[in-house]
Design a protein around this motif. Structure first.
Motif, PDB file in Angstrom:
ATOM      1  N   GLU A  30       0.832  -1.209   0.000  1.00 28.11           N
ATOM      2  CA  GLU A  30       0.000   0.000   0.000  1.00 28.11           C
ATOM      3  C   GLU A  30       0.868   1.261   0.000  1.00 28.11           C
ATOM      4  OE1 GLU A  30      -4.008  -1.590   2.336  1.00 28.11           O
ATOM      5  OE2 GLU A  30      -2.342  -0.720   3.482  1.00 28.11           O
ATOM      6  N   ARG A  31       1.964   1.215   0.743  1.00 23.21           N
ATOM      7  CA  ARG A  31       2.852   2.375   0.792  1.00 23.21           C
ATOM      8  C   ARG A  31       3.486   2.637  -0.581  1.00 23.21           C
ATOM      9  NH1 ARG A  31       4.845   1.149   5.134  1.00 23.21           N
ATOM     10  NH2 ARG A  31       6.574  -0.155   4.433  1.00 23.21           N
ATOM     11  N   LYS A  32       3.913   1.578  -1.245  1.00 28.37           N
ATOM     12  CA  LYS A  32       4.500   1.722  -2.579  1.00 28.37           C
ATOM     13  C   LYS A  32       3.458   2.201  -3.591  1.00 28.37           C
ATOM     14  CE  LYS A  32       8.847   0.476  -2.194  1.00 28.37           C
ATOM     15  NZ  LYS A  32       9.961   1.364  -2.623  1.00 28.37           N
ATOM     16  N   LEU A  33       2.264   1.663  -3.507  1.00 27.92           N
ATOM     17  CA  LEU A  33       1.215   2.089  -4.426  1.00 27.92           C
ATOM     18  C   LEU A  33       0.846   3.542  -4.197  1.00 27.92           C
ATOM     19  CD1 LEU A  33      -0.790   1.330  -6.657  1.00 27.92           C
ATOM     20  CD2 LEU A  33      -2.364   0.530  -4.874  1.00 27.92           C
ATOM     21  N   GLY A  34       0.810   3.978  -2.938  1.00 33.74           N
ATOM     22  CA  GLY A  34       0.480   5.355  -2.624  1.00 33.74           C
ATOM     23  C   GLY A  34       1.465   6.337  -3.230  1.00 33.74           C
ATOM     24  N   LYS A  35       2.732   5.958  -3.325  1.00 37.84           N
ATOM     25  CA  LYS A  35       3.736   6.847  -3.901  1.00 37.84           C
ATOM     26  C   LYS A  35       3.554   7.024  -5.406  1.00 37.84           C
ATOM     27  CE  LYS A  35       7.354   5.971  -0.475  1.00 37.84           C
ATOM     28  NZ  LYS A  35       8.727   5.445  -0.252  1.00 37.84           N
ATOM     29  N   LEU A  36       2.780   6.129  -6.027  1.00 37.12           N
ATOM     30  CA  LEU A  36       2.551   6.239  -7.471  1.00 37.12           C
ATOM     31  C   LEU A  36       1.344   7.106  -7.810  1.00 37.12           C
ATOM     32  CD1 LEU A  36       3.126   2.547  -8.691  1.00 37.12           C
ATOM     33  CD2 LEU A  36       4.752   4.446  -8.698  1.00 37.12           C
ATOM     34  N   GLN A  37       0.556   7.486  -6.798  1.00 39.06           N
ATOM     35  CA  GLN A  37      -0.686   8.196  -7.073  1.00 39.06           C
ATOM     36  C   GLN A  37      -0.457   9.546  -7.742  1.00 39.06           C
ATOM     37  OE1 GLN A  37      -3.490   6.604  -6.807  1.00 39.06           O
ATOM     38  NE2 GLN A  37      -2.349   4.876  -5.927  1.00 39.06           N
ATOM     39  N   ASN A  38       0.680  10.191  -7.489  1.00 38.87           N
ATOM     40  CA  ASN A  38       0.955  11.508  -8.054  1.00 38.87           C
ATOM     41  C   ASN A  38       1.664  11.448  -9.412  1.00 38.87           C
ATOM     42  OD1 ASN A  38      -0.156  12.801  -5.793  1.00 38.87           O
ATOM     43  ND2 ASN A  38       1.813  12.690  -4.695  1.00 38.87           N
ATOM     44  N   SER A  39       1.960  10.231  -9.858  1.00 38.23           N
ATOM     45  CA  SER A  39       2.641  10.097 -11.150  1.00 38.23           C
ATOM     46  C   SER A  39       1.632  10.189 -12.289  1.00 38.23           C
ATOM     47  CB  SER A  39       3.385   8.768 -11.218  1.00 38.23           C
ATOM     48  OG  SER A  39       2.468   7.680 -11.121  1.00 38.23           O
ATOM     49  N   GLU A  40       2.123  10.379 -13.496  1.00 40.99           N
ATOM     50  CA  GLU A  40       1.251  10.450 -14.666  1.00 40.99           C
ATOM     51  C   GLU A  40       0.450   9.153 -14.793  1.00 40.99           C
ATOM     52  OE1 GLU A  40       0.678  12.934 -16.686  1.00 40.99           O
ATOM     53  OE2 GLU A  40       2.020  14.238 -15.538  1.00 40.99           O
ATOM     54  N   PRO A  41      -0.786   9.231 -15.320  1.00 40.06           N
ATOM     55  CA  PRO A  41      -1.648   8.042 -15.395  1.00 40.06           C
ATOM     56  C   PRO A  41      -0.996   6.853 -16.095  1.00 40.06           C
ATOM     57  CG  PRO A  41      -2.908  10.010 -15.876  1.00 40.06           C
ATOM     58  CD  PRO A  41      -1.469  10.440 -15.778  1.00 40.06           C
ATOM     59  N   ARG A  42      -0.247   7.103 -17.164  1.00 36.93           N
ATOM     60  CA  ARG A  42       0.318   5.995 -17.935  1.00 36.93           C
ATOM     61  C   ARG A  42       1.746   5.663 -17.501  1.00 36.93           C
ATOM     62  NH1 ARG A  42      -2.613   4.454 -22.137  1.00 36.93           N
ATOM     63  NH2 ARG A  42      -0.799   3.422 -23.088  1.00 36.93           N
ATOM     64  N   GLU A  43       2.250   6.447 -16.553  1.00 39.81           N
ATOM     65  CA  GLU A  43       3.599   6.197 -16.062  1.00 39.81           C
ATOM     66  C   GLU A  43       3.558   5.080 -15.021  1.00 39.81           C
ATOM     67  OE1 GLU A  43       7.411   8.697 -14.240  1.00 39.81           O
ATOM     68  OE2 GLU A  43       5.425   9.620 -14.451  1.00 39.81           O
ATOM     69  N   HIS A  44       4.479   4.140 -15.139  1.00 41.44           N
ATOM     70  CA  HIS A  44       4.573   3.011 -14.207  1.00 41.44           C
ATOM     71  C   HIS A  44       3.305   2.165 -14.196  1.00 41.44           C
ATOM     72  CE1 HIS A  44       8.265   4.749 -12.808  1.00 41.44           C
ATOM     73  NE2 HIS A  44       7.683   5.818 -12.290  1.00 41.44           N
ATOM     74  N   ASP A  45       2.669   2.008 -15.345  1.00 46.69           N
ATOM     75  CA  ASP A  45       1.446   1.206 -15.409  1.00 46.69           C
ATOM     76  C   ASP A  45       1.688  -0.226 -14.939  1.00 46.69           C
ATOM     77  OD1 ASP A  45      -0.213   3.195 -16.219  1.00 46.69           O
ATOM     78  OD2 ASP A  45      -0.347   2.596 -18.326  1.00 46.69           O
ATOM     79  N   ASN A  46       2.779  -0.832 -15.385  1.00 49.37           N
ATOM     80  CA  ASN A  46       3.056  -2.220 -15.006  1.00 49.37           C
ATOM     81  C   ASN A  46       3.289  -2.351 -13.509  1.00 49.37           C
ATOM     82  OD1 ASN A  46       2.833  -3.045 -17.646  1.00 49.37           O
ATOM     83  ND2 ASN A  46       5.028  -3.034 -18.052  1.00 49.37           N
ATOM     84  N   LEU A  47       4.009  -1.371 -12.948  1.00 45.45           N
ATOM     85  CA  LEU A  47       4.287  -1.412 -11.518  1.00 45.45           C
ATOM     86  C   LEU A  47       3.002  -1.234 -10.718  1.00 45.45           C
ATOM     87  CD1 LEU A  47       6.513  -1.671  -9.419  1.00 45.45           C
ATOM     88  CD2 LEU A  47       6.837   0.816  -9.542  1.00 45.45           C
ATOM     89  N   ARG A  48       2.172  -0.300 -11.151  1.00 47.09           N
ATOM     90  CA  ARG A  48       0.898  -0.066 -10.458  1.00 47.09           C
ATOM     91  C   ARG A  48       0.024  -1.328 -10.522  1.00 47.09           C
ATOM     92  NH1 ARG A  48      -0.218   4.015 -12.930  1.00 47.09           N
ATOM     93  NH2 ARG A  48       0.223   5.679 -11.413  1.00 47.09           N
ATOM     94  N   ALA A  49      -0.021  -1.958 -11.699  1.00 52.86           N
ATOM     95  CA  ALA A  49      -0.820  -3.175 -11.850  1.00 52.86           C
ATOM     96  C   ALA A  49      -0.281  -4.298 -10.962  1.00 52.86           C
ATOM     97  CB  ALA A  49      -0.827  -3.616 -13.315  1.00 52.86           C
ATOM     98  N   THR A  50       1.029  -4.361 -10.800  1.00 59.09           N
ATOM     99  CA  THR A  50       1.629  -5.377  -9.939  1.00 59.09           C
ATOM    100  C   THR A  50       1.202  -5.183  -8.490  1.00 59.09           C
ATOM    101  OG1 THR A  50       3.561  -5.633 -11.380  1.00 59.09           O
ATOM    102  CG2 THR A  50       3.807  -6.323  -9.078  1.00 59.09           C
ATOM    103  N   TYR A  51       1.263  -3.951  -8.005  1.00 60.62           N
ATOM    104  CA  TYR A  51       0.852  -3.673  -6.626  1.00 60.62           C
ATOM    105  C   TYR A  51      -0.634  -3.978  -6.427  1.00 60.62           C
ATOM    106  CZ  TYR A  51       5.307  -1.189  -6.053  1.00 60.62           C
ATOM    107  OH  TYR A  51       6.636  -0.858  -5.972  1.00 60.62           O
ATOM    108  N   GLU A  52      -1.449  -3.597  -7.391  1.00 60.68           N
ATOM    109  CA  GLU A  52      -2.889  -3.860  -7.274  1.00 60.68           C
ATOM    110  C   GLU A  52      -3.171  -5.357  -7.267  1.00 60.68           C
ATOM    111  OE1 GLU A  52      -4.416  -1.647 -10.559  1.00 60.68           O
ATOM    112  OE2 GLU A  52      -4.462   0.267  -9.462  1.00 60.68           O
ATOM    113  N   ARG A  53      -2.409  -6.105  -8.055  1.00 63.12           N
ATOM    114  CA  ARG A  53      -2.572  -7.562  -8.066  1.00 63.12           C
ATOM    115  C   ARG A  53      -2.171  -8.173  -6.722  1.00 63.12           C
ATOM    116  NH1 ARG A  53       0.598  -8.507 -11.840  1.00 63.12           N
ATOM    117  NH2 ARG A  53       2.322  -9.682 -10.923  1.00 63.12           N
ATOM    118  N   MET A  54      -1.114  -7.639  -6.129  1.00 64.15           N
ATOM    119  CA  MET A  54      -0.679  -8.124  -4.823  1.00 64.15           C
ATOM    120  C   MET A  54      -1.736  -7.864  -3.757  1.00 64.15           C
ATOM    121  SD  MET A  54       3.358  -6.945  -4.946  1.00 64.15           S
ATOM    122  CE  MET A  54       3.844  -7.745  -3.405  1.00 64.15           C
TER     123      MET A  54
END
Length: 334
Positions: A30-54
């Motif tokens: 959750e902490r790692k995913l929260g740090k991605l919230q301010n990034s561009e929508p298409r930036e780090h898509d794979n990483l965001r999807a990985t955290y959501e899957r976890m």
């Protein structure tokens, strides 16, 4: 947490016992995913999807072990040149028997000629324990980050095999086989075996960090089996973290026994097998016995096909592939 019973993959062994173990912490994800919230929508898509899957899957995985000390006579019979390794596995199973401890097996290196059955042994161990097996072939390795993942800022970055086995798999203690570890090629930028320095140590493996997800993962329960033809290409610090077993070539008698078992297994596993004799002739066994087990199976399949084309239910030496039928007794123990 109370133990539960889980249906095993291999019905020939006693029912494995499973308890539940967390392989990562939800708060870290959750902490790692929260740090991605301010990034561009298409930036780090794979990483965001990985955290959501976890988060969706949750951190709990089954930690398997046999419910008792299993009857391993069939394995000793099927793998006569793996006696020392099977003894080692049996000792570890005995230690965890009648206790709440999980099954811990010291990482092992199987040294032996190609095709002798090292990968087959690993599959049998995975069936014995009740987990899946994940194969990582170093002979075809094209990226140094295959085990530990690649940093998320790189194009095409993704998690490594260890992360995938634990996060996407069902088990906290899968069998991971590193095939042909002696063929791992390193360069000045990246050592493909570098992550093993921590992964093969129980304490440091409990907080393994994949370079893509950067979330601590508990890989301390992974059962590591590595294979090699020659130990000289393996760094000493890696060797020192493993039990090393030299798998000897089959004796002529053992090779005939394996050839007979393979014939009967193939025959029993196919509907067309009823068209063939219960056992191969002695001269066919003699020729098959000159091959390593991997080649035996290929030769037998070709021989069954050739015999069927000739409308025969008995295999002849001439039914074997020419390369197999012409081989002499090379590489046997005397």
């Amino acid at each position: 947490m109370e133990s539960i019973q889980v249906v095993p993959q291999a019905p020939t062994f006693t029912l494995p016992v499973a308890k539940v173990r967390s392989v990562y912490q939800i708060a870290d994800v959750e902490r790692k995913l929260g740090k991605l919230q301010n990034s561009e929508p298409r930036e780090h898509d794979n990483l965001r999807a990985t955290y959501e899957r976890m988060l969706e899957r949750g951190p709990e995985r089954f930690q398997m072990k046999p419910s008792g000390i299993p009857e391993m006579a069939p394995l000793y019979d099927a793998l006569p040149n793996f006696t020392d390794v099977l003894d080692d596995v049996r000792r570890h199973v005995a230690l965890s028997h009648d206790s709440t401890d999980g099954l811990e097996v010291t990482p092992m290196l199987l040294l032996g000629q190609p095709g002798i059955g090292k990968t087959h042994f690993a599959r049998q161990v995975a069936d014995l324990i009740g987990t899946g097996m994940n194969l990582v072939s170093m002979g075809s390795l094209t990226a140094g980050w295959l085990l530990s993942g690649s940093a998320s800022q790189w194009k095409g970055a993704k998690p490594g095999k260890v992360f995938e086995s634990l996060v996407d798999g069902r088990y906290a203690n899968p069998v991971i086989v590193i095939d042909e570890i002696d063929k791992a090629a390193s360069d000045a930028q990246y050592d493909p075996l570098g992550s093993l320095y921590s992964l093969l140590e129980h304490d440091t493996a409990s907080s393994f960090v994949d370079e893509f997800a950067e979330v601590p993962i508990d890989a301390s329960q992974v059962l590591w089996i590595t294979t090699a033809n020659d130990a000289r290409g393996i760094p000493n610090p890696i060797l020192n973290r493993m039990n090393v077993f030299e798998i000897q070539p089959l004796t002529p008698g053992q090779a005939r026994h394996i050839a007979r078992r393979l014939y009967q297994s193939i025959r029993a596993g196919h509907n067309w097998g009823t068209r063939f004799d219960d056992a191969p002739s002695s001269d066919v066994l003699d020729k098959l016995a000159t091959l390593v087990p991997r080649e035996m199976r290929r030769a037998l399949m070709a021989a069954f096909g050739n015999a069927r084309l000739a409308s025969r239910g008995m295999l002849k030496v001439d039914d074997l592939p020419r390369s197999a039928a012409s081989k002499g007794r090379i590489g046997f123990m005397q």
